[in-house]
Write an enzyme that holds these catalytic residues in place. Structure first.
Site, mmCIF file in Angstrom:
data_model
loop_
_atom_site.group_PDB
_atom_site.id
_atom_site.type_symbol
_atom_site.label_atom_id
_atom_site.label_comp_id
_atom_site.label_asym_id
_atom_site.label_seq_id
_atom_site.Cartn_x
_atom_site.Cartn_y
_atom_site.Cartn_z
ATOM 1 N N GLN A 1 0.923 -1.421 -0.060
ATOM 2 C CA GLN A 1 -0.008 0.068 0.007
ATOM 3 C C GLN A 1 0.977 1.233 0.068
ATOM 4 O OE1 GLN A 1 -3.133 0.872 -0.272
ATOM 5 N NE2 GLN A 1 -2.606 3.072 0.004
ATOM 6 N N GLN B 1 0.298 4.488 -1.197
ATOM 7 C CA GLN B 1 -0.274 5.742 -0.948
ATOM 8 C C GLN B 1 -0.338 5.870 0.531
ATOM 9 O OE1 GLN B 1 -4.146 6.764 -1.991
ATOM 10 N NE2 GLN B 1 -3.887 8.794 -2.750
ATOM 11 N N GLY C 1 -10.584 0.392 1.975
ATOM 12 C CA GLY C 1 -11.654 -0.166 1.230
ATOM 13 C C GLY C 1 -11.214 -0.715 -0.137
ATOM 14 N N GLY C 2 -10.551 0.223 -0.744
ATOM 15 C CA GLY C 2 -9.878 0.097 -2.300
ATOM 16 C C GLY C 2 -8.812 0.837 -2.224
ATOM 17 N N MET C 3 -7.834 0.367 -3.209
ATOM 18 C CA MET C 3 -6.741 1.410 -3.555
ATOM 19 C C MET C 3 -6.661 1.093 -5.049
ATOM 20 S SD MET C 3 -4.310 3.359 -3.113
ATOM 21 C CE MET C 3 -3.495 4.198 -4.492
ATOM 22 N N GLU C 4 -6.683 2.350 -5.702
ATOM 23 C CA GLU C 4 -6.850 2.555 -7.234
ATOM 24 C C GLU C 4 -5.491 2.201 -7.900
ATOM 25 O OE1 GLU C 4 -6.829 4.953 -4.983
ATOM 26 O OE2 GLU C 4 -5.894 6.959 -5.541
ATOM 27 N N ASN C 5 -4.915 1.191 -7.506
ATOM 28 C CA ASN C 5 -3.650 0.925 -8.404
ATOM 29 C C ASN C 5 -3.971 0.668 -9.711
ATOM 30 O OD1 ASN C 5 -2.031 0.951 -6.100
ATOM 31 N ND2 ASN C 5 -2.947 -0.971 -5.435
ATOM 32 N N HIS D 1 -15.919 3.952 -7.119
ATOM 33 C CA HIS D 1 -14.903 4.756 -6.740
ATOM 34 C C HIS D 1 -13.653 4.508 -7.354
ATOM 35 C CE1 HIS D 1 -13.195 7.808 -3.565
ATOM 36 N NE2 HIS D 1 -12.218 7.100 -3.916
ATOM 37 N N GLU D 2 -13.123 3.328 -7.374
ATOM 38 C CA GLU D 2 -11.616 2.848 -7.761
ATOM 39 C C GLU D 2 -11.460 3.007 -9.216
ATOM 40 O OE1 GLU D 2 -10.022 2.972 -5.132
ATOM 41 O OE2 GLU D 2 -11.484 2.486 -3.674
ATOM 42 N N HIS E 1 -10.852 6.688 -10.239
ATOM 43 C CA HIS E 1 -9.812 7.038 -10.387
ATOM 44 C C HIS E 1 -8.889 7.042 -11.403
ATOM 45 C CE1 HIS E 1 -8.963 8.322 -6.129
ATOM 46 N NE2 HIS E 1 -9.591 7.425 -5.656
ATOM 47 N N GLU F 1 -9.256 12.823 -4.743
ATOM 48 C CA GLU F 1 -10.550 12.363 -3.996
ATOM 49 C C GLU F 1 -11.988 12.932 -4.027
ATOM 50 O OE1 GLU F 1 -10.369 9.108 -3.214
ATOM 51 O OE2 GLU F 1 -8.139 8.974 -3.039
ATOM 52 N N ASP G 1 -1.166 10.310 6.546
ATOM 53 C CA ASP G 1 -2.073 9.221 7.046
ATOM 54 C C ASP G 1 -2.811 9.704 8.440
ATOM 55 O OD1 ASP G 1 -1.632 7.471 5.061
ATOM 56 O OD2 ASP G 1 -0.186 6.089 6.448
ATOM 57 N N TYR H 1 -12.676 14.119 0.230
ATOM 58 C CA TYR H 1 -13.571 13.281 -0.462
ATOM 59 C C TYR H 1 -14.923 14.031 -0.592
ATOM 60 C CZ TYR H 1 -10.306 9.312 0.213
ATOM 61 O OH TYR H 1 -9.499 8.385 0.533
ATOM 62 N N ARG I 1 -9.891 -3.699 8.076
ATOM 63 C CA ARG I 1 -10.278 -2.612 7.338
ATOM 64 C C ARG I 1 -10.468 -1.259 8.409
ATOM 65 N NH1 ARG I 1 -15.519 -1.400 3.637
ATOM 66 N NH2 ARG I 1 -14.942 0.700 2.891
ATOM 67 N N LYS J 1 -11.402 1.669 8.243
ATOM 68 C CA LYS J 1 -12.562 2.472 8.307
ATOM 69 C C LYS J 1 -13.688 1.760 9.132
ATOM 70 C CE LYS J 1 -16.767 3.193 5.808
ATOM 71 N NZ LYS J 1 -17.395 3.216 4.624
#
Ligand SMILES: [Zn+2]
Length: 616
Positions: A156, A158, A285-289, A312-313, A316, A335, A390, A398, A568, A570
């Site tokens: 991860q 970011q 939740g997700g990462m937009e790699n 969402h992802e 991105h 975001e 972070d 967002y 997770r 969140k």
């Protein structure tokens, strides 16, 4: 104004010269990197790495092309906890060892790595290894995976964790292409944010190419016992076998989402779009790699109710990955735009009612965050100083960013605003932009084009002032108004009509129950709707949070199990925050946390330790 407009037109021509000139503005602005992009940049990276699960370590080399912009004879890179073995430059047709120095460790930034590169070499090679505690990697033992037979690792990067597994100019103002050679134990599949093969060959040797220039925080890696299931010609799911079929069913709408987004905002420019299901410890939740979004299994709910996360992802791929924030102060550019596009995708596929509910839920979350944040941290163009991004993570970039764009859409009308956005994605494709550049662009391309609709003062209020402007949209949902009416009847002993309710209505219902709800009513609700046992991770989260506040003990065992099996952030940190409010619950939460900790990601660990052990 005329001059400004002309500059923008030159920039849209996207010649190399204007690209360098426009990027130069943003190069000096990133307080979270030691890189000096005005001296030398690294437009291409070749990684050669061995993934060593026993030692929890990556070992190998990072080789960079060097592009020189000034007179410098050294390059400054970011690292964190890396062991640098040797540095070399390509000189006179051969690799030649060169000097390097590591600076003092900085708590947020890591360590500056300075390497001598002479005056003419155009390649740099760094031999290095990562630490088992690398902040950007998580290593799971076989016991911590679903299949229990093989280990799993993932990155991860970011916002500023790429530097913990690659020595790199770790600023989103940089864009680079990369190739990689990875070696894993036989039988494991390695994947990256690149051209993943759909082949079943697992000989432990994998090659990758990412031909589009991306910022360093989008370099991503994972390896584990993965299976592949195609959803369409250009969309597939990578996952452990226990969940691969469920995930492919859950996300069957992804190809339609891609089409809808292309219709609104122009072509998808990344070739394939695949989805990787991470272990439950994945902190986000997700990462937009790019080409391979990393997704938490907690959104595989069995009823496709949480797929706005996929929207969402995917969004991105336009906002964030194509047009990128130049520094972490500009995160709202990633975001806010993405949350807006996400909601437009949901509306295009599932209609206004659902999109409006999701917008209203986001707005409620934003109000909760704003009530606990210092006013200066509710500013879109936030002043981070050298705080770790972070540590300041919230819904502000967002949802406040999204509301800003909803406001503009309402003012200019959807047709004009959509045309503006589509042009924006074209004009800044594969570039990184700052808030100041965005303001110049909107001044010329929207405000001046349609005068007297929105003033620059109003734009500045949205971007630079705390809280929300007095005339900000206040999203409401008719569906939620009906839920509230039902709630009033139910509190007086009536029955709920929930047959048509979706996850969204349940979340609104639970989140808005009066805080003085009686224990009889808690029991009645749980008995009738089995909320303690809900398999929907979001509904269970909302219910468990209420159960802590209301001291509803029948939910205690589920709460323990939830905290032990989901990482997770969140979903777990609001529960720990709630538990920390009373001494008995805090003691209990610390016990559970210590048991859960080995399965949590470093990020989840640091956030929740700050909640449970505040004296540290
Ligand atoms: Zn996002």
């Amino acid at each position: 104004m005329a001059i400004q407009q002309q500059l923008i037109q030159w920039a849209s021509a996207a010649t190399l010269v204007t690209a360098v000139a426009s990027s130069a503005n943003v190069w000096a602005q990133d307080a979270h990197s030691y890189a000096k992009l005005d001296e030398v940049t690294t437009p291409h990276l070749e990684l050669d790495l061995t993934i060593d699960f026993a030692e929890k370590r990556l070992t190998g080399t990072a080789t960079y092309d060097l592009a020189r912009h000034g007179e410098a004879d050294s390059i400054h890179l970011d690292t964190r906890e890396l062991r640098i073995h040797k540095t070399e430059v390509w000189q006179d047709g051969a690799w030649q060892e060169t000097a390097f120095a590591l600076g003092e460790p900085h708590e947020t930034l890591g360590q500056e790595l300075t390497v001598a590169i002479g005056e003419s070499s155009d390649k740099l090679r760094i031999h290095y290894e990562t630490a088992p505690t690398a902040s950007g990697l998580q290593w799971l033992t076989p016991a911590q995976t679903a299949g229990k037979k093989h280990p799993f690792m993932f990155s991860q990067s970011q916002p500023i964790h790429a530097r913990s597994w690659i020595p790199i100019q770790d600023t989103p103002a940089l864009r680079l292409t990369y190739n990689a050679e990875l070696r894993t134990p036989k039988g494991l599949l390695a994947v990256m944010s690149a051209d993943n093969s759909l082949s079943d060959n697992r000989d432990g040797s994998y090659s990758f190419t990412m031909p589009q220039p991306i910022p360093p925080y989008l370099i991503a890696i994972a390896a584990g016992d993965l299976e592949i299931k195609s959803i369409s010609d250009n969309v597939a799911v990578f996952a452990e076998s226990y969940i691969v079929d469920e995930a492919a069913w859950e996300w069957a709408d992804t190809p339609a989402m891609i089409e809808a987004t292309e219709e609104m905002y122009g072509p998808y420019r990344w070739d394939r779009y695949d989805l990787l299901v991470l272990p439950p410890s994945f902190p986000y939740g997700g990462m937009e790699n790019p080409r391979l979004s990393f997704i938490t299994p907690t959104v595989v709910s069995g009823d496709r109710s949480l797929i706005n996360l996929i929207a969402h992802e995917l969004a991105h791929s336009w906002s964030g990955n194509l047009v990128t924030n130049a520094s972490w102060r500009d995160l709202w550019i990633n975001e806010g735009f993405t949350s807006y596009v996400e909601n437009r995708i949901m509306e295009a596929l599932f209609g206004e009612r659902r999109a409006q509910m999701e917008l209203a839920l986001g707005y409620q979350d934003l109000l909760v965050d704003m009530s606990r944040l210092a006013p200066e941290d509710t500013v879109l163009n936030i002043d981070l100083g050298t705080r770790h991004p972070d540590d300041v993570f919230s819904n502000v970039p967002y949802v406040k960013g999204q509301l800003f764009l909803v406001y503009l859409e309402n003012k200019f009308g959807r047709e004009k605003f959509d045309a503006f956005l589509r042009q924006y994605f074209d004009d800044f494709a594969f570039e990184s932009i700052s808030t100041a550049e965005f303001k110049d662009y909107i001044a010329s391309n929207l405000l001046a084009k349609y005068p007297n609709v929105v003033s620059m003062d109003k734009i500045n209020e949205w971007i630079h002032q705390p809280g929300l402007p007095a005339d900000a949209p206040q999203p409401e949902s008719d569906a939620f108004a009906q839920v509230e009416q039902q709630m009033q009847r139910w509190l007086k002993g009536g029955k709920l009509q929930t047959a048509e309710w979706t996850t969204h209505e349940w979340l609104h219902f639970i989140n808005n129950l009066p805080l003085d709800i009686s224990s009889t009513n808690m029991q009645r609700l749980d008995k009738d709707y089995d909320l303690t046992a809900s398999k929907n991770a979001e509904i269970a989260h909302a219910w468990l949070k209420l159960a802590i506040t209301k001291k509803y003990e029948p939910a205690r065992e589920r709460l323990r199990n939830y905290l032990l099996t989901i990482g997770r952030n969140k979903l777990v940190s609001p529960l720990y925050r709630e538990l920390a409010k009373t001494p008995e619950n805090l003691k209990w939460a610390r016990d559970v946390y210590q048991q859960a900790k080995p399965g949590y990601h470093p990020l989840t660990q640091s956030v929740n330790e700050a909640l449970l052990y505040p004296q540290n």
